[in-house]
Design a protein around this motif. Structure first.
Motif, mmCIF file in Angstrom:
data_model
loop_
_atom_site.group_PDB
_atom_site.id
_atom_site.type_symbol
_atom_site.label_atom_id
_atom_site.label_comp_id
_atom_site.label_asym_id
_atom_site.label_seq_id
_atom_site.Cartn_x
_atom_site.Cartn_y
_atom_site.Cartn_z
ATOM 1 N N ASP A 10 -15.972 -40.985 -4.891
ATOM 2 C CA ASP A 10 -14.838 -41.234 -4.132
ATOM 3 C C ASP A 10 -14.533 -42.563 -3.762
ATOM 4 O O ASP A 10 -15.336 -43.443 -3.451
ATOM 5 N N ASP A 69 -12.370 -43.826 7.716
ATOM 6 C CA ASP A 69 -10.766 -43.922 7.818
ATOM 7 C C ASP A 69 -10.200 -43.677 9.247
ATOM 8 O O ASP A 69 -9.435 -44.622 9.903
ATOM 9 N N THR A 74 -12.626 -43.948 -1.591
ATOM 10 C CA THR A 74 -12.622 -44.487 -0.141
ATOM 11 C C THR A 74 -14.156 -44.669 0.186
ATOM 12 O O THR A 74 -14.499 -45.591 0.973
ATOM 13 N N TYR A 75 -15.142 -43.824 0.002
ATOM 14 C CA TYR A 75 -16.473 -43.836 0.197
ATOM 15 C C TYR A 75 -16.980 -45.268 -0.314
ATOM 16 O O TYR A 75 -17.693 -45.969 0.382
ATOM 17 N N GLU A 102 -19.505 -34.739 0.289
ATOM 18 C CA GLU A 102 -20.017 -35.431 1.470
ATOM 19 C C GLU A 102 -19.309 -36.773 1.375
ATOM 20 O O GLU A 102 -19.050 -37.300 2.417
ATOM 21 N N GLN A 103 -19.163 -37.220 0.328
ATOM 22 C CA GLN A 103 -18.291 -38.917 0.181
ATOM 23 C C GLN A 103 -17.085 -38.699 0.584
ATOM 24 O O GLN A 103 -16.804 -39.694 1.475
ATOM 25 N N LYS A 104 -16.291 -37.736 0.448
ATOM 26 C CA LYS A 104 -14.793 -37.455 0.865
ATOM 27 C C LYS A 104 -14.983 -37.355 2.195
ATOM 28 O O LYS A 104 -14.121 -37.963 3.123
ATOM 29 N N LYS A 105 -16.050 -36.538 3.017
ATOM 30 C CA LYS A 105 -16.021 -36.543 4.479
ATOM 31 C C LYS A 105 -16.430 -37.805 5.088
ATOM 32 O O LYS A 105 -15.781 -38.135 6.111
ATOM 33 N N ILE A 106 -17.353 -38.466 4.460
ATOM 34 C CA ILE A 106 -17.823 -39.898 5.040
ATOM 35 C C ILE A 106 -16.467 -40.677 5.037
ATOM 36 O O ILE A 106 -16.186 -41.737 5.924
ATOM 37 N N GLY A 107 -15.961 -41.013 3.663
ATOM 38 C CA GLY A 107 -14.610 -41.906 3.732
ATOM 39 C C GLY A 107 -13.582 -41.436 4.614
ATOM 40 O O GLY A 107 -12.886 -42.131 5.243
ATOM 41 N N TYR A 152 -15.916 -48.280 1.498
ATOM 42 C CA TYR A 152 -16.598 -48.595 2.948
ATOM 43 C C TYR A 152 -18.148 -49.045 2.522
ATOM 44 O O TYR A 152 -18.573 -49.900 3.389
ATOM 45 N N PHE A 153 -18.711 -48.557 1.339
ATOM 46 C CA PHE A 153 -19.997 -49.229 1.171
ATOM 47 C C PHE A 153 -20.005 -50.524 1.058
ATOM 48 O O PHE A 153 -20.870 -51.320 1.262
#
Length: 124
Positions: A54, A112, A56-57, A103-108, A60-61
């Motif tokens: 993802d 956001d 967005t994930y 999980e990546q999408k939820k974190i991103g 942020y990394f």
């Protein structure tokens, strides 16, 4: 990504690593092209398009400092003190923690929303 006389064509969602160091980016910043249009970048930069992650994930990394230790261990500031030097082949071996895509999408999405909330409070 294709090349135009040594220059890179940067498409939407591609990432660009700028080796110029600063106080806020001690190993250089990495940013995602979110402009929705194509651009051209000098070969002094590293341009890459991630797959199966993802964006967005990943963005942020790269906003974190987590990846700086890898860069410091595997590269250096080189002959020019304002530029960080790391071979592309080494750069692309950087270990990145990659949870399941959901999980990546939820974190991103969470980060956001948090950024938006911080921006809203700063405007008040």
């Amino acid at each position: 990504m294709s090349s135009l006389g040594g220059y890179y064509i940067v498409r939407s969602e591609d990432f660009v690593y700028n080796p110029r160091i600063s106080t806020s980016a001690p190993v250089g910043p990495i940013n995602r092209n979110k402009l929705g249009r194509i651009g051209v970048m000098s070969p002094l930069y590293t341009v890459f398009r991630p797959h199966d992650i993802d964006t967005t994930y990943l963005e942020y990394f790269f906003k974190s400092k987590y990846w700086h230790s890898f860069m410091n261990f595997n590269g250096d500031s080189g002959a020019r003190s304002d530029r960080f030097s790391i071979k592309d082949s080494v750069f692309f071996e950087m270990p990145i923690p990659i949870p399941h895509i959901d999980e990546q999408k939820k974190i991103g999405a969470f980060l956001d929303k948090l950024d938006s909330l911080i921006t809203l409070h700063q405007r008040m």
